[in-house]
Design a protein around this motif. Structure first.
Motif, PDB file in Angstrom:
ATOM      1  N   LYS A   1      31.270  42.261  38.231  1.00  0.00           N
ATOM      2  CA  LYS A   1      32.843  42.135  38.161  1.00  0.00           C
ATOM      3  C   LYS A   1      33.500  41.886  39.418  1.00  0.00           C
ATOM      4  N   ILE A   2      32.829  41.989  40.583  1.00  0.00           N
ATOM      5  CA  ILE A   2      33.326  41.583  41.994  1.00  0.00           C
ATOM      6  C   ILE A   2      32.848  40.126  42.049  1.00  0.00           C
ATOM      7  N   LYS A   3      31.812  39.891  41.716  1.00  0.00           N
ATOM      8  CA  LYS A   3      31.545  38.432  41.643  1.00  0.00           C
ATOM      9  C   LYS A   3      32.828  37.487  40.901  1.00  0.00           C
ATOM     10  N   LYS A   4      32.961  37.972  39.941  1.00  0.00           N
ATOM     11  CA  LYS A   4      34.137  37.164  39.035  1.00  0.00           C
ATOM     12  C   LYS A   4      35.427  37.148  39.562  1.00  0.00           C
ATOM     13  N   ILE A   5      35.680  38.482  40.105  1.00  0.00           N
ATOM     14  CA  ILE A   5      36.996  38.304  40.935  1.00  0.00           C
ATOM     15  C   ILE A   5      37.152  37.544  42.253  1.00  0.00           C
ATOM     16  N   ILE A   6      35.696  37.325  42.980  1.00  0.00           N
ATOM     17  CA  ILE A   6      35.805  36.617  44.191  1.00  0.00           C
ATOM     18  C   ILE A   6      36.035  35.184  43.946  1.00  0.00           C
ATOM     19  N   ALA A   7      35.218  34.659  42.693  1.00  0.00           N
ATOM     20  CA  ALA A   7      35.253  33.353  42.227  1.00  0.00           C
ATOM     21  C   ALA A   7      36.559  32.935  41.732  1.00  0.00           C
TER      22      ALA A   7
ATOM     23  N   ILE B   1      41.275  40.437  49.580  1.00  0.00           N
ATOM     24  CA  ILE B   1      41.585  39.804  48.091  1.00  0.00           C
ATOM     25  C   ILE B   1      41.991  41.348  47.318  1.00  0.00           C
ATOM     26  N   ASN B   2      42.618  41.235  46.097  1.00  0.00           N
ATOM     27  CA  ASN B   2      42.824  42.072  45.198  1.00  0.00           C
ATOM     28  C   ASN B   2      41.791  42.647  44.309  1.00  0.00           C
ATOM     29  N   LEU B   3      41.251  43.659  44.585  1.00  0.00           N
ATOM     30  CA  LEU B   3      39.953  44.364  44.116  1.00  0.00           C
ATOM     31  C   LEU B   3      40.520  45.708  43.533  1.00  0.00           C
ATOM     32  N   ASP B   4      39.639  46.532  42.411  1.00  0.00           N
ATOM     33  CA  ASP B   4      39.743  47.707  42.082  1.00  0.00           C
ATOM     34  C   ASP B   4      38.638  48.502  42.850  1.00  0.00           C
TER      35      ASP B   4
END
Length: 254
Positions: free
Chosen positions: A133-139, A184-187
């Motif tokens: 999930k983190i990789k998707k958010i970064i991308a 960046i915006n992360l949960d």
């Protein structure tokens, strides 16, 4: 299996993220350790720093030392700290951290071949991807630097995760504060969950290696064969779009 062995893996904030928040590169903020319990069963514990409580560098080191001691005692209260031998895979970071935390204790490498990637060595057994999930958010963040610098590199993402947690805990950050550059915006719950799994698995992999010496020897041989095969394929300068069948036929025409 020696009961005094403590398998350990640190996660640290490294450059460029450490430089951005003005802390030494290689500052640890999380770890997983594993050892035999007093009932002769392997137990594993993971710790991630709560920067809201221990934001200073000195506070972080003191907290990590205290937590390592507590976790070892919780798993095996009969183990004397002075007898502990720490074990890491290619333990450069671990050696640097433990030299400061426990200078009297030895630090050993898991296997003598320190150039072998633990993830590649155990890839047949542990093959689930990390930080999905983190990789998707970064991308999706449209930050080209982050996407290029981190990509699929799990270790770099773990360093970024430490930076993110550290910076998120800084009170009253101004909008133009340079430390927010990659915030960046992360949960946070998702980040902690994925980070915990990544950190834990490295120690679980180390324990697997020592519990299966014969299989590990075979895996090392296979890894050597694969490296040599890839080297030879690169030397032949082949079209990467070839199928296996086409590749076999093409080799004999070179």
């Amino acid at each position: 299996m020696d009961s005094n062995l403590v398998f350990i893996d640190f996660e640290a904030i490294t450059n460029p993220f450490a430089k951005l928040v003005n802390i030494p590169s290689g500052t640890p903020y999380a770890y997983t350790l594993g050892l035999l319990s007093d009932k002769n069963q392997f137990k594993v514990k993971t710790f991630i720093m709560d920067f809201n409580k221990h934001g200073t560098v000195n506070g972080m080191w003191a907290t990590i030392k205290k937590c390592i001691i507590n976790d070892i005692n919780k798993i095996n209260s009969k183990l004397n700290l002075k007898d502990v031998v720490f074990v890491g895979h290619n333990p450069v970071l671990e050696h640097n951290c433990l030299k400061r935390l426990f200078p009297e204790n030895r630090v050993e490498a898991l296997i003598s071949n320190t150039t072998v990637s633990l993830s590649k060595l155990t890839g047949k057994i542990f093959n689930e991807p990390y930080f999905i999930k983190i990789k998707k958010i970064i991308a999706a963040s449209n930050d080209k630097y982050l996407s290029n610098a981190l990509g699929e590199r799990n270790g770099a993402i773990a360093s970024f995760a430490g930076y993110w947690l550290y910076t998120k805990a800084i009170k009253n950050l101004r909008a133009n504060d340079k430390r927010k550059k990659f915030l960046i915006n992360l949960d946070q719950k998702v980040l902690l969950r994925e980070l915990t799994r990544y950190s834990k698995d490295d120690v679980v992999k180390m324990i697997y290696v020592v519990e299966h010496p014969d299989q590990t020897e075979q895996l090392l041989k296979e890894l050597s064969y694969k490296r040599e095969l890839l080297k030879q394929l690169k030397n032949l300068n082949l079209d990467e779009k070839l199928t296996i069948k086409e590749l076999k036929e093409k080799i004999w025409t070179l």
